[in-house]
Design an enzyme around this catalytic site. Structure first.
Site: not given
Length: 263
Positions: A150, A166
């Site tokens: 990501s 995350y």
């Protein structure tokens, strides 16, 4: 004889295992690989979602099957590999896409939530990659591993986006990709990562509520969010012989957001 572009991108005869493949980015990538000719094995936790996703792929003329499994659990990953190899034979392409996130300030972040994110987003990627490599890719002297990271793994976030677990996990995925590529190149296994930006997925819904969809669009040089096609090209490139000399790399597919942040 040098192959044509169409031949280089052709995945006919290949089998792809896609985790988190029942919806969102995973299903989009499964479509891409199937449209290029690959047989698809989908996995995620919920059988009902997988059944619908496999039917959608089959309606598009793609050979698709599914196995429900929790890729945060080592025993479930082992079962997934056993059943996949038994049902479809060797796996040529592995897409590590299953993921979790958690929103909380760093000073208050629950440790069990931290562990949940790390177990799925990092540990699960390693266990599944190791099993598929040892039981399929290394014996067949080749394979393609695609890790979904990501742009959150490229740095920090604005103060109103509290996703430290995350971000940390996706940064780990990027370096996991590099390290694994360096080790497994001798087996003709390529390992690459995709770093999506903001797509309209279930996981991104909370972020859109915090920042607003329009603001997210404005922050991207292309003034748009990712759509149902935007991961298809890079997925097939990494999975096919068109990308056979690419390994240890990551690519942001984000409308230019990371160029602005890191420029």
């Amino acid at each position: 004889m040098t192959r044509t572009v169409q031949q280089l991108f052709d995945l006919t005869g290949k089998t792809a295992l896609v985790t988190g493949g029942s919806r969102g980015l995973g299903l989009q990538m499964a479509h891409a690989l199937g449209e290029a000719g690959a047989r698809i094995m989908l996995t995620s936790r919920k059988a009902s979602d997988l059944e619908k996703a496999a039917a959608e792929l089959q309606d598009a003329g793609i050979d698709a099957r599914w196995i429900a499994a929790d890729c945060a659990q080592e025993s479930e990953i082992q079962r997934l590999v056993d059943e996949t190899l038994q049902r479809v034979g060797d796996v040529h392409i592995l897409v590590n896409n299953a993921g979790a996130t958690w929103g909380a300030p760093a000073e208050e972040h629950p440790l069990d939530a931290w562990d949940k994110v790390m177990n799925l987003n990092v540990r699960g990627y390693f266990i599944l990659s190791q099993l598929i490599a040892n039981r399929s890719m290394i014996p067949q002297r080749g394979g393609r591993i695609i890790n979904i990271a990501s742009i959150a793994g490229l740095g920090g976030n604005p103060s109103d986006m509290k996703t430290i677990a995350y971000n940390t996990s996706k940064g780990a995925v990027i370096n996991f990709t590099r390290a694994l590529a360096a080790e497994w190149g001798r087996f003709n296994i390529t390992v690459n990562a995709i770093c999506p930006g903001f797509f309209k997925t279930k996981m991104a819904r909370g972020l859109m509520e915090i920042m607003g969809e329009e603001k997210l669009r404005e922050n991207a040089p292309l003034r748009r969010l990712g759509d149902d096609e935007d991961l298809k090209g890079i997925t097939v490139l990494y999975a096919s012989d068109a990308g056979k000399h690419i390994t240890g790399q990551w690519l942001a597919v984000d409308g230019g957001v990371s160029a602005v942040i890191n420029g």
